[in-house]
Design a protein around this motif. Structure first.
Motif, mmCIF file in Angstrom:
data_model
loop_
_atom_site.group_PDB
_atom_site.id
_atom_site.type_symbol
_atom_site.label_atom_id
_atom_site.label_comp_id
_atom_site.label_asym_id
_atom_site.label_seq_id
_atom_site.Cartn_x
_atom_site.Cartn_y
_atom_site.Cartn_z
ATOM 1 N N LEU A 19 57.307 98.429 22.276
ATOM 2 C CA LEU A 19 56.095 97.762 22.510
ATOM 3 C C LEU A 19 56.384 96.729 23.703
ATOM 4 O O LEU A 19 57.411 96.252 23.764
ATOM 5 N N ASP A 20 55.266 96.204 24.310
ATOM 6 C CA ASP A 20 55.535 95.299 25.112
ATOM 7 C C ASP A 20 55.623 93.742 24.310
ATOM 8 O O ASP A 20 55.569 93.984 23.253
ATOM 9 N N ALA A 21 56.164 92.972 25.291
ATOM 10 C CA ALA A 21 56.712 91.653 24.601
ATOM 11 C C ALA A 21 55.768 90.978 23.646
ATOM 12 O O ALA A 21 55.709 90.463 22.748
ATOM 13 N N ASP A 22 54.206 90.785 24.314
ATOM 14 C CA ASP A 22 53.146 90.468 23.495
ATOM 15 C C ASP A 22 52.665 91.139 22.021
ATOM 16 O O ASP A 22 52.757 90.537 21.048
ATOM 17 N N GLN A 23 52.753 92.412 22.267
ATOM 18 C CA GLN A 23 52.681 93.120 21.187
ATOM 19 C C GLN A 23 53.796 93.109 20.062
ATOM 20 O O GLN A 23 53.510 92.879 18.807
ATOM 21 N N ALA A 24 55.005 93.009 20.490
ATOM 22 C CA ALA A 24 56.044 92.850 19.468
ATOM 23 C C ALA A 24 56.154 91.633 18.839
ATOM 24 O O ALA A 24 56.337 91.458 17.717
ATOM 25 N N ARG A 25 55.849 90.540 19.681
ATOM 26 C CA ARG A 25 55.713 89.240 19.100
ATOM 27 C C ARG A 25 54.553 88.961 18.096
ATOM 28 O O ARG A 25 54.748 88.455 16.868
ATOM 29 N N SER A 26 53.540 89.779 18.465
ATOM 30 C CA SER A 26 52.532 89.755 17.448
ATOM 31 C C SER A 26 52.790 90.643 16.192
ATOM 32 O O SER A 26 52.302 89.879 14.916
ATOM 33 N N GLU A 27 53.487 91.668 16.086
ATOM 34 C CA GLU A 27 53.736 92.399 15.139
ATOM 35 C C GLU A 27 54.606 91.394 14.133
ATOM 36 O O GLU A 27 54.573 91.448 12.877
ATOM 37 N N MET A 28 55.484 90.839 14.594
ATOM 38 C CA MET A 28 56.393 89.809 13.971
ATOM 39 C C MET A 28 55.752 88.749 13.394
ATOM 40 O O MET A 28 55.893 88.425 12.164
ATOM 41 N N GLN A 29 54.930 87.931 14.126
ATOM 42 C CA GLN A 29 54.246 86.776 13.506
ATOM 43 C C GLN A 29 53.080 87.081 12.838
ATOM 44 O O GLN A 29 53.176 86.190 11.584
ATOM 45 N N GLN A 30 52.387 88.066 13.162
ATOM 46 C CA GLN A 30 51.382 88.234 12.093
ATOM 47 C C GLN A 30 51.799 88.947 10.695
ATOM 48 O O GLN A 30 51.252 88.317 9.640
ATOM 49 N N SER A 31 52.957 89.503 10.781
ATOM 50 C CA SER A 31 53.310 89.678 9.393
ATOM 51 C C SER A 31 53.902 88.522 8.484
ATOM 52 O O SER A 31 53.457 88.578 7.320
ATOM 53 N N ALA A 32 54.242 87.663 9.225
ATOM 54 C CA ALA A 32 54.771 86.435 8.534
ATOM 55 C C ALA A 32 53.575 85.417 8.245
ATOM 56 O O ALA A 32 53.551 85.034 7.289
ATOM 57 N N ASP A 33 52.536 85.384 9.045
ATOM 58 C CA ASP A 33 51.240 84.829 8.530
ATOM 59 C C ASP A 33 50.638 85.360 7.489
ATOM 60 O O ASP A 33 50.245 84.631 6.714
ATOM 61 N N VAL A 34 50.667 86.760 7.355
ATOM 62 C CA VAL A 34 49.793 87.327 6.191
ATOM 63 C C VAL A 34 50.587 87.048 4.867
ATOM 64 O O VAL A 34 50.112 86.772 3.802
ATOM 65 N N LEU A 35 52.152 87.347 4.988
ATOM 66 C CA LEU A 35 52.661 86.997 3.809
ATOM 67 C C LEU A 35 52.814 85.575 3.433
ATOM 68 O O LEU A 35 52.592 84.991 2.280
ATOM 69 N N LEU A 36 52.596 84.559 4.472
ATOM 70 C CA LEU A 36 52.293 83.186 3.930
ATOM 71 C C LEU A 36 51.061 83.037 3.392
ATOM 72 O O LEU A 36 50.981 82.312 2.274
ATOM 73 N N ALA A 37 49.900 83.665 3.643
ATOM 74 C CA ALA A 37 48.638 83.555 3.236
ATOM 75 C C ALA A 37 48.505 84.345 1.913
ATOM 76 O O ALA A 37 47.973 83.551 0.895
ATOM 77 N N GLN A 38 49.362 85.296 1.630
ATOM 78 C CA GLN A 38 49.303 85.877 0.322
ATOM 79 C C GLN A 38 50.126 85.238 -0.705
ATOM 80 O O GLN A 38 49.834 85.022 -1.806
ATOM 81 N N PHE A 39 51.277 84.605 -0.407
ATOM 82 C CA PHE A 39 52.473 84.119 -1.329
ATOM 83 C C PHE A 39 52.525 82.612 -1.239
ATOM 84 O O PHE A 39 53.370 82.056 -1.886
#
Length: 346
Positions: free
Chosen positions: A242-262
């Motif tokens: 992935l390009d840098a922005d996509q890769a960063r988004s994949e990592m950051q959004q996963s953490a954001d979702v898990l924070l919201a869930q748990f």
């Protein structure tokens, strides 16, 4: 089983017979090992099951935990392992149990074993798969080929027709399509996988829902005090593609979702697929910049004191479904063996 895995099995057998793992564990500077698991299933795989490499039985997991402790090795959480890596002196050896992808069978079959032994573990979660909208494409290829006597691979204007009547033909077809997809940009792989699935009436969304825990099921596991939830990106893409922005988004959004869930942001991340072609220094730096305490790869090796300075590029040892022999557990628990293997093959 391929010649590669046959050779590895022969090597494991020789190591076990030599009793060298015991000596190496005593003399090596390796402090511990992170084990990678995916699926835990009681049934034996079919003759054509290229993804059987990803599954072990509950009985084997049970034995691994018992044997590791009999060897004088502690089973610790990932946070505890990091503290031991940072310690000035080598303490008792340790093993960390990690599970990737949030398969339902982790809840049904693995958790009872882990609870019985009070064994801590980390589960790395790809959030789109838990939402039921991701692709478990490696299993989908297997499922489709398993049902067909021939398959057509279409890419662009070209279509290849391949016989898949025999197990050997199915395996060859799987290898061809799997590695074709691995070499593609992720957007092209997704397009090809969806086209292939449509051609054979295969419902990727239903498959995802049937194999991966939903959020309610995942909460049952996450609430267990033995469990540490880690991030595994959103879509389980190979980040290096992935390009840098996509890769960063994949990592950051996963953490954001898990924070919201748990209600708690994950401190640890696993890079999908995790080999050198899937995650490298760019991804390790991103994980650190995004605030993750650690990142795990699938590069083989034990943990040494110097890994305290490279916590975002930690090696792991795959508890491989092709090597479910009790005698090999002593080998799996010996980090220096896999560190040496990694240097020879990498």
């Amino acid at each position: 089983m391929s010649l590669k895995y046959t050779a590895i099995r022969a090597m494991f057998e020789a190591l076990w017979l030599s009793r060298l793992p015991r000596l190496l564990r005593t003399l090596s500077a390796s402090r511990g090992v992170i084990l990678t698991l995916h699926r835990v299933l009681p049934d034996a795989p079919a003759d054509f099951s290229p993804n059987a490499i990803l599954q072990v039985t509950p009985d084997f997991l049970d034995y691994v935990i018992e044997r590791v402790r009999d060897l004088g090795i502690d089973i610790v959480s990932l946070d505890e392992a990091i503290e031991r890596l940072k310690a000035s002196e080598k303490g008792r050896p340790f093993v960390v149990l990690t599970f990737d992808d949030a398969y339902k069978d982790n809840l049904q079959y693995a958790l009872p074993v882990l609870r019985r032994h009070e064994a801590p573990f980390t589960l790395y979660v790809p959030t789109a798969l838990v939402d039921g909208v991701g692709d478990i494409w490696w299993q989908a290829i297997e499922d489709i080929i398993a049902r067909q006597d021939a398959v057509a691979f279409t890419q662009g204007d070209e279509t290849d027709y391949v016989d898949t009547r025999t197990t050997a033909q199915k395996q060859q077809a799987y290898d061809t399509l799997y590695w074709r997809m691995r070499k593609m940009p992720e957007a092209d792989r997704v397009e090809l996988m969806h086209s292939f699935a449509r051609s054979y009436g295969y419902d990727l969304a239903q498959q995802c829902r049937s194999l991966i825990m939903d959020w309610q099921e995942l909460r049952l596991l996450a609430d267990d005090p033995l469990c540490t939830i880690g991030a595994h990106t959103v879509h389980h893409y190979e980040l290096a593609k992935l390009d840098a922005d996509q890769a960063r988004s994949e990592m950051q959004q996963s953490a954001d979702v898990l924070l919201a869930q748990f209600g708690q942001r994950p401190s640890h991340i696993s890079y999908p697929i995790g080999g050198p072609a899937s995650a490298g220094q760019r991804e390790f730096d991103m994980a650190r910049e995004l605030g993750f305490v650690s990142g795990v790869t699938t590069r083989p090796g034990g943990l040494y004191a110097h890994h305290a300075q490279s916590l975002h590029a930690l090696p792991r040892v795959s508890l491989n479904g092709y090597f479910q022999s009790r005698r090999y557990v002593d080998v799996f628990a010996t980090g220096v063996i896999f560190s040496t293997m990694g240097k020879l093959t990498g």
